[in-house]
Design a protein around this motif. Structure first.
Motif, PDB file in Angstrom:
ATOM      1  N   TRP A 256      11.437 -12.289   4.969  1.00 12.85           N
ATOM      2  CA  TRP A 256      11.549 -12.444   3.523  1.00 12.85           C
ATOM      3  C   TRP A 256      12.942 -12.038   3.061  1.00 12.85           C
ATOM      4  O   TRP A 256      13.342 -10.895   3.171  1.00 12.85           O
TER       5      TRP A 256
ATOM      6  N   PRO B 212       5.211 -12.128   1.061  1.00 13.74           N
ATOM      7  CA  PRO B 212       3.804 -12.051   1.475  1.00 13.74           C
ATOM      8  C   PRO B 212       3.509 -10.718   2.160  1.00 13.74           C
ATOM      9  O   PRO B 212       4.423 -10.037   2.661  1.00 13.74           O
ATOM     10  N   ASP B 213       2.245 -10.351   2.222  1.00 13.53           N
ATOM     11  CA  ASP B 213       1.844  -9.137   2.925  1.00 13.53           C
ATOM     12  C   ASP B 213       2.258  -9.227   4.393  1.00 13.53           C
ATOM     13  O   ASP B 213       2.050 -10.246   5.049  1.00 13.53           O
ATOM     14  N   GLY B 214       2.837  -8.152   4.896  1.00 15.67           N
ATOM     15  CA  GLY B 214       3.237  -8.110   6.297  1.00 15.67           C
ATOM     16  C   GLY B 214       4.591  -8.705   6.592  1.00 15.67           C
ATOM     17  O   GLY B 214       5.063  -8.667   7.736  1.00 15.67           O
TER      18      GLY B 214
ATOM     19  N   GLU C 178      11.115  -7.324   5.360  1.00 16.46           N
ATOM     20  CA  GLU C 178      12.151  -7.344   4.338  1.00 16.46           C
ATOM     21  C   GLU C 178      13.514  -7.468   5.021  1.00 16.46           C
ATOM     22  O   GLU C 178      13.900  -6.627   5.829  1.00 16.46           O
TER      23      GLU C 178
ATOM     24  N   GLY D 126       9.667  -6.492  -2.051  1.00 17.86           N
ATOM     25  CA  GLY D 126       8.292  -6.335  -2.513  1.00 17.86           C
ATOM     26  C   GLY D 126       7.647  -7.602  -3.021  1.00 17.86           C
ATOM     27  O   GLY D 126       6.461  -7.588  -3.349  1.00 17.86           O
TER      28      GLY D 126
END
Length: 425
Positions: free
Chosen positions: A299, A307-309, A312, A304
């Motif tokens: 990502w 997506p979940d997991g 960053e 924040g």
């Protein structure tokens, strides 16, 4: 199965050597027709190969391998000739002219090996994966399946289940006899142990992830260096990278291997409100779909909001206006290369943990589904009081084991499997 088949089993010509394999009831007669003699079994012999008119085709090593102790379980002959196109073409033409011989279709040699009991279905599926393997990890896992590692486990499960089924049938058939009235005390304990063993296989990483590669999707809003990072990771200028927002309109994928681990990287359209641009909106919709199917998301957007997991990633650190993140897993610049080696190493470590281990058999979708059926049947049997219903649960589990090994298989499924093989295998 009554035909005798032949095909080039080595690589496409031209090559130093070409290996032409013949399998079936007329393999010996075909060898005699071309070489004028049948050499001793399993001994390479030099022979002049001639066509029906006596014209010299080539001088080759010939092998006579009488069945059933062959790869296909049939009589087999091999011609190891020179690998020129004209030579191989002439030999194949001479073979096609012989009565009872025809060219083999894709996977037909392996299908005969299966039909003649030389390999079971799980081994055949492993062999198909082995032929398609492109990385060392893929090769090791496919080799375990093709070598019968999974088949031996399933055969053991089946034998143990048959013993428990026999004990249950004795109770059902002879319940009025004095010496057979109840099940053994450890009957349900053994069924539960078998269920747990199968469940551990269901928890293993799947073969599809290994075959397709660990899917890594690069995502975020426009102009954060997604396409530039994608190009660096796949080591090619695969994506157009410009400062113009919306340059990437579709999901672009490329396979690559790091340290023998297969990856499938995906570059996606920048995620934002694309009101008024129908094409870009379609690209964003496809990007969101790619996120849903990803094994991992890199990502590059605001911290924040991924997506979940997702990992960053602070990108464009070479620029003063690069992504600012307090808890970035990696800080990179795809332009200068800063942080890229660490990112690659982290990806390899993560993928290795998620993919099957080297040399460890892995289940494909069909096998996973059958084992899931077996676990459900055994679990249901354990909670039944009626011996007839317990017996039915054990029968369903046994049918699943038989299907795994190919003892019950439909022609359509076999056609699909063996169609994956090349001609000559």
């Amino acid at each position: 199965m009554t035909d005798t088949i032949f095909a080039l089993s080595s690589g496409a010509p031209p090559a130093a050597i070409g290996v032409i394999r013949i399998s079936g009831p007329r393999a010996g007669a075909a060898l005699e027709a071309l070489a004028a003699r049948l050499p001793g079994p399993r001994h390479a012999s030099l022979a002049k190969l001639r066509d029906a008119r006596g014209g010299l085709l080539d001088e080759a090593l010939v092998l006579w391998l009488p069945g059933p102790g062959t790869e296909t379980g049939e009589d087999v002959a091999e011609l190891q000739c020179h690998g020129g196109r004209a030579i191989i073409g002439a030999i194949e033409t001479a073979l096609a002219a012989l009565p009872g011989l025809r060219r083999a279709g894709p996977g037909e040699f392996t299908r005969r090996a299966f039909a003649n009991g030389r390999i079971d279905l799980a081994e055949a599926e492993g062999l198909a994966d082995l032929l398609e393997a492109e990385t060392e990890l893929q090769r090791g896992v496919a080799q375990a399946m093709a070598g019968g590692a999974f088949s031996r486990v399933v055969s053991d499960w089946r034998d143990r289940l048959l013993l428990q089924s026999a004990a249950l049938e004795a109770v059902l058939d002879f319940a009025d006899e004095d010496d057979v009235t109840t099940l053994p005390a450890d009957f349900m304990v053994r069924i539960a142990a078998l269920e747990r063993e199968i469940a551990t296989w269901l928890a293993r990483p799947r073969a599809e992830a290994l075959r397709e590669g660990y899917r890594v999707v690069i995502a975020g809003p426009p102009n954060l260096g997604k396409s530039t990072l994608f190009n660096v990771l796949v080591e090619a200028d695969a994506a157009i990278a410009t400062p113009i927002p919306g340059t990437t309109r579709d999901v672009l994928t490329r396979p690559v291997a790091y340290s023998g681990v297969p990856f499938l990287f995906a570059d996606t359209a920048g995620l934002h409100d694309a009101a008024g641009d129908e094409v870009e909106a379609i690209g964003i919709e496809r990007a969101l779909d790619a996120l849903d199917r990803a094994d991992l998301v890199l990502w590059l957007g605001p911290e924040g909001e991924g997506p979940d997991g997702a990992w960053e990633i602070a990108s464009q650190i070479d620029r003063g206006d690069g992504t600012l993140k307090r808890l970035a897993r990696h800080r990179i610049s795809a332009v200068t290369g800063a942080g890229i080696d660490a990112l690659r190493a982290d990806l390899v470590t993560t993928a290795r943990a998620a993919l099957p281990k080297p040399g460890e058999a892995a289940l494909n979708e069909r096998q996973h589904g059958l084992l899931r059926d077996a676990v459900r049947a055994l679990g249901g049997a354990r909670h039944e009081n009626d011996p007839l219903l317990v017996a039915e649960g054990l029968r369903v589990a046994r049918v699943a084991f038989d299907s795994l090994l190919g003892r019950t298989a439909t022609e359509d499924m076999l056609d699909t499997l063996f169609g994956r093989f090349c001609i000559g295998k």
